[in-house]
Design a protein around this motif. Sequence first.
Motif, PDB file in Angstrom:
ATOM      1  N   LYS A 141      34.958 -15.714   4.874  1.00 36.10           N
ATOM      2  CA  LYS A 141      34.411 -15.058   6.155  1.00 36.10           C
ATOM      3  C   LYS A 141      34.977 -15.475   7.416  1.00 36.10           C
ATOM      4  CE  LYS A 141      30.189 -13.109   4.349  1.00 36.10           C
ATOM      5  NZ  LYS A 141      28.649 -12.912   4.444  1.00 36.10           N
ATOM      6  N   ASP A 142      35.481 -16.956   7.433  1.00 38.47           N
ATOM      7  CA  ASP A 142      35.756 -17.377   8.667  1.00 38.47           C
ATOM      8  C   ASP A 142      37.282 -17.142   8.919  1.00 38.47           C
ATOM      9  OD1 ASP A 142      36.681 -18.775   6.395  1.00 38.47           O
ATOM     10  OD2 ASP A 142      36.635 -20.779   7.548  1.00 38.47           O
ATOM     11  N   GLN A 188      38.285 -13.774   8.615  1.00 37.19           N
ATOM     12  CA  GLN A 188      38.235 -12.450   8.867  1.00 37.19           C
ATOM     13  C   GLN A 188      39.489 -11.704   8.234  1.00 37.19           C
ATOM     14  OE1 GLN A 188      35.418 -11.161  11.251  1.00 37.19           O
ATOM     15  NE2 GLN A 188      34.800 -12.645   9.867  1.00 37.19           N
ATOM     16  N   ALA A 195      38.156  -7.948   7.622  1.00 37.32           N
ATOM     17  CA  ALA A 195      37.676  -7.344   8.766  1.00 37.32           C
ATOM     18  C   ALA A 195      38.885  -6.691   9.539  1.00 37.32           C
ATOM     19  CB  ALA A 195      37.197  -8.202   9.612  1.00 37.32           C
ATOM     20  N   CYS A 196      39.931  -7.006   9.186  1.00 37.76           N
ATOM     21  CA  CYS A 196      41.193  -6.414   9.832  1.00 37.76           C
ATOM     22  C   CYS A 196      42.094  -5.762   8.930  1.00 37.76           C
ATOM     23  CB  CYS A 196      42.007  -7.541  10.543  1.00 37.76           C
ATOM     24  SG  CYS A 196      40.995  -8.176  11.962  1.00 37.76           S
ATOM     25  N   GLU A 205      38.084  -5.871  17.011  1.00 36.44           N
ATOM     26  CA  GLU A 205      36.860  -6.176  16.381  1.00 36.44           C
ATOM     27  C   GLU A 205      36.574  -4.866  15.477  1.00 36.44           C
ATOM     28  OE1 GLU A 205      36.843  -6.738  19.661  1.00 36.44           O
ATOM     29  OE2 GLU A 205      37.172  -8.788  19.302  1.00 36.44           O
ATOM     30  N   LYS A 237      35.653   0.046   6.734  1.00 36.85           N
ATOM     31  CA  LYS A 237      35.066  -1.273   6.917  1.00 36.85           C
ATOM     32  C   LYS A 237      33.367  -1.530   6.537  1.00 36.85           C
ATOM     33  CE  LYS A 237      35.142  -4.593  10.486  1.00 36.85           C
ATOM     34  NZ  LYS A 237      35.175  -5.197  11.693  1.00 36.85           N
TER      35      LYS A 237
END
Length: 877
Positions: A592-593, A595, A598-599, A671, A877
Amino acid sequence: CGLEIISGRHFPDDWQGDLITCDFRGHRVCRFKLKEDGSTFASREMTEVIKSNHPAFRPIDVKMGPDGALYIADWYNPIIQHGEVDFRDPRRDHTHGRIWRVTAKGRDLVKPPKLVDATVPELLEALKAPEQWTRQQAKRVLKERSARKGADVNQLLGALEDFLEKTQDEHTRLEVLWVYRALGSFHKKELDNIAFKGTQFASPAATRIMSELTSPYGRGGLTDLVRHDNPRVRLEAVRGLSADGRAESAQFALDALDKPMDRTLDYALWLTVRELEPYWLPAFQKGELTFGGDAKKLAFALNAIGNKDTVKPVLALIDGGKVPKENLQGLYLLLSQIGGPEELAKVVGYVGGDSGITVAKRGELLQAVEDAIRTRKVLPPKKVASLEALSTDKAAAVRHPAMRIVGLWKLNDLRIVVETLATTKATIPADERGAALEALALFNDADAKKTISKMCDAEHSDDVCRVAIIALASIDLPAAVDHAGRYVAYIKKADPELTDLFAAIINRKGGPAALAKAIEGKKFQSADVAKLGLKALRASNQPADDLIAALTKAGSLDAPRKPPTDAEVKALALDAIKLGDAARGEAVYRRKDLQCLACHAYGGAGGQVGPDMTSIGASAQVDYLVDSLLLPHKAIKEGFDVTRVVTTDDKVLQGVKVREANGLLVLRTAEDKEITIPVKDIAERAKSTKSLMPEGITDQLTKQDFADLVRFMSELGKVGGNYAPSKARVVRRWQVIDPTTANLNLFRRARVSAAAEADNVFAWSPAYSKVSGDLPLAEQPKFTVWNDTAPQTVLRFQLDVTTAGAAKLKFNSVAGLTVYVGTAPVEPKLETLLDLKTGVQTVTILIDRSKREKEDVRVELEDVEKSPARVAVVGGK
């Protein structure tokens, strides 16, 4: 496949004239024949012919020519995403580029048809030919003859009529209809027969022919075909109606909404409605066109054009009291998008009234009002009922946008409500105080600046100071920078939320330089404060060497690393090949750190900020991957270049351009959120030379972690490997409930199954399956509602159902599972049969972790034989 495979000894004599295709990924050769009903079927698969390790194995394209021979283009190479593959990649083909004609030994080619001097009966017989080229040329000759001086077109039409009566094959009869069309005529009976009763392949083609007819018959047929069971027929009919310049044509096209829709049909209908706007909109405004009183169709039509002149008819429809309650939400959303001050006040009044709608829908409407004020600069109305009550509503999803609306409209009579909450000495959540301070800042006057500035003093708690500085940065940057310089120097605990403070200043024009001066000469209590500042700066991608130096010195950090040399890149690539472990690398990728997910999506699941990673390993060299991780700005993939804008109020915004239309620019931020900026509010605009992916994102990795990550990425998408793309429709994008205090309190007031209820207010976080399709259960959070109950994990995913019917979910195990589709419980089996309705259906899974502790979760969607259902797993997402 290699050329030696395509030879006479492998293709039997009875394959002459058939369509042959080579699937180099599936390693098979397929032969397709035309069945009597006009459809096709694969008559043979020669999987034993092609071997992936064959020295001549090459991706090729195979087509059947008009002479019956196979024509092979061998200039292709197995590279996907050419733009990001180095020119020195050994897979690039520099030696081929030929077209091969392959024939069967001892067999003559198909003789070229003699069409120029052929008789009409001979030309019509040529319409039966298996070669498409022959059929096309026969139709062309018939068309040319009809255009000759003195040609008897009626005689030719008579010949077509006689030929049609003697022909049973649907495909040939369809060819005859195309000849009719070329001659400027049509055969009503046969066109009706194929369009309404033909096969799934022929009906859409007949509908296309009908859509090109300008006669009343053609228009009349299309109005019925928009409700055809075949979605391809409906698609053709909807687009055909776009050329019919009548007001009622839009109403007929919208009848397609009575049948299941998909994305393609939705777009086609949107386009048709827009193209017919000059015809139906005036009639609608005069009350001559009502769309049958169907609010769903009206909302679709008005949303398609977004015309402000439709406000009065929409108001009349809402006030008429004839719209079903379930359709009112869409009409009020539409009103917020096109309405003026009084219309927005009406939306606010509806939210605050006794409407009986859910919290989520109330929040959605207020957010729409807020967006309208920000983007369209809608002035405040004379009176806004219910806004005071909404500003103190018990639901944050309602209360926060209501307070921001108070600030945007500068409603001084309600200012006290916002200011009281912003300045209260009571302990309240930081996001609550932040929303109130943001609303107060929107008044943007001297009193607001003074009040917020006082909240930045050290006498207040760290959380209060932080959110106050963030709010102050939007209206008084110098004062906010001054407070921030002192704040970051004395704060001892570097919470992740501190990144928001840095971002609030950095993302203002002149902010980075001002902050660098404010912290010059200071020493931070925690080095992590400086690290969070650098993280925010990297995310902004702004050139700010002075701020980097100031943060590094204040945090006593090591000097920023220098860009790797070519030799270092090669060494890291070699380490990945020799020492990297792909399985460990996948675990690093999922952290998770970092990411990453996320992208970047895999198989459609994940963020859309950067390129999809599904086939990156099959298209990129290892040293390219190393470069991309260490120097993300070195080579930016086409379509992901960054647009940077400065607004008239000195905000710095950037993202990947999504679209620009109707005076609005839409960007996708780092984001993965879409932001809308009125073009008239843009003071500066430029293409950034940097990627949205920040530099230094891998600095936290060990040398082994980095090698593992690169090795994993180099394996992604390689055919035959452990990380090859899968055709299985597995669930990859999940949502999970975190064991926060708020979520646990909600469970204690209700029951665990409440998570399956529509519009539930639980906070869900994203989770993603591995490349294999398995969701690691050990990585998922678990919680215990009461001390004496079993630990639980709650997951959900969505299915997009465009055609209702039966579908099947395959579970790898049902141990400990409780399953809901919507709010209805379903008995979980290894193969669970579902009867799905149209729309997006949510599947919620409750897992008793006392019965299933570590076994991963895998769910696969499969079709049910003879079921009409059209279902897809929702990604994103």
